[in-house]
Design an enzyme around this catalytic site. Structure first.
Site, short mmCIF file in Angstrom:
data_model
loop_
_atom_site.label_atom_id
_atom_site.label_comp_id
_atom_site.label_asym_id
_atom_site.label_seq_id
_atom_site.Cartn_x
_atom_site.Cartn_y
_atom_site.Cartn_z
N ASP A 96 6.41 -2.10 -0.73
CA ASP A 96 6.43 -2.44 -2.15
C ASP A 96 6.96 -3.86 -2.30
OD1 ASP A 96 6.25 -1.29 -5.01
OD2 ASP A 96 8.22 -2.23 -4.96
N ILE A 97 6.38 -4.60 -3.23
CA ILE A 97 6.85 -5.95 -3.52
C ILE A 97 8.08 -5.85 -4.43
CG2 ILE A 97 6.28 -8.17 -4.55
CD1 ILE A 97 3.36 -7.62 -3.90
N ASP B 110 1.55 -2.46 -7.11
CA ASP B 110 1.97 -3.42 -6.11
C ASP B 110 2.50 -2.73 -4.85
OD1 ASP B 110 4.13 -2.51 -7.74
OD2 ASP B 110 5.40 -4.05 -6.87
#
Length: 271
Positions: A100-101, A144
């Site tokens: 995950d960003i 994302d």
């Protein structure tokens, strides 16, 4: 109808002046000779059109095949084409990764919609290349977030090693993107190993997905992790050798599982 009537009349009535054999042969050749080249021309035109159509069909088939392989693993796609029924397989030992960003929602507020899509596409395309390099299988992106599995649809004993190597390469790629200055970029990555159920759901917009505690725990490893590190479970640690450095992180409270001991991995050899 007029031509038919004239033909019938000419056939039934006696000729006023019969033609000689030479004239009969001349008119026969005069009327039939053009048919052969005309048939040749029509055959050539048909053959050209048929060849062009076959090539277009082949291109469309290949395009559809590539699209299918972008959605499903090749063995699953082959099974679905041969027998379009429910596909659900148990896999006793795989490794699942979630990435995950960090703070993407807040950071993306400064970007236009095209810039958001362009940023995610650039990052995930880079990850797709790494997934293929390490022989893993991308399952899906969720906003994302990025989900990958190793050890299916074809089993492999080194699934944990392959997944950890992929995760470390993804951390490096995120660092390179961050240093480029185009987008503040760091990743949280979590990995867990164990059994899963994999299958195809849906009939029109179908998808290949995974279910089970291993998937849920891998997701928790990511969400409870820290930026820039790869957090793994005890189960994943048990599959790893000395190829990477393994350090304890402590216990994490996992909903429905209680407290679980977790570790981080980095490049290098354990002492």
């Amino acid at each position: 109808m007029a031509f038919v009537a004239m033909g019938v009349y000419g056939t039934l009535s006696a000729p006023v002046r019969p033609l000689t054999h030479g004239w009969t042969l001349f008119f026969f050749v005069f009327n039939t000779a053009p048919i052969i080249p005309m048939l040749g021309v029509f055959a050539a035109l048909y053959a050209t059109a048929a060849t062009r159509a076959e090539r277009e069909m082949e291109k469309e088939y290949q395009r559809a095949e590539n699209l299918l392989l972008n959605i499903l693993p090749e063995p699953i796609a082959a099974r679905l084409k041969d027998d379009p029924h429910l596909i659900a397989d148990e896999h006793p030992s795989v490794s699942v990764l979630f990435a995950d960003i960090v703070n993407f929602t807040e950071t993306s507020g400064r970007l236009t919609p095209p810039e958001i899509v362009q940023t995610l596409n650039a990052a995930f395309s880079r990850f797709d290349t790494l997934v293929e390099k390490h022989g893993c299988e991308k399952i899906k992106t969720i906003g994302d977030a990025y989900m990958v599995v190793a050890g299916l649809p074809e089993p492999r004993e080194d699934h944990a090693q392959a997944m950890v190597s992929l995760a470390l390469d993804m951390i490096d790629a995120a660092q390179e993107i961050n240093e480029s200055g185009q987008f503040p970029f760091s990743m949280r990555i979590g990995i867990s190993s164990g059994p899963v159920v994999a299958g195809v759901i849906g009939e029109r917009k179908f998808a290949y997905d995974l279910w089970g505690d291993t998937v849920n725990v891998a997701s928790r490893m990511e969400s409870h992790g820290r930026p820039g590190i790869v957090q793994i479970t005890e189960a994943t640690r048990g599959h790893l050798g000395d190829e990477v450095q393994i350090d304890p992180l402590g216990d994490v409270e996992i909903k429905g599982k209680g407290r679980m001991r977790t570790y981080t991995v980095s490049r290098g050899f354990a002492p």
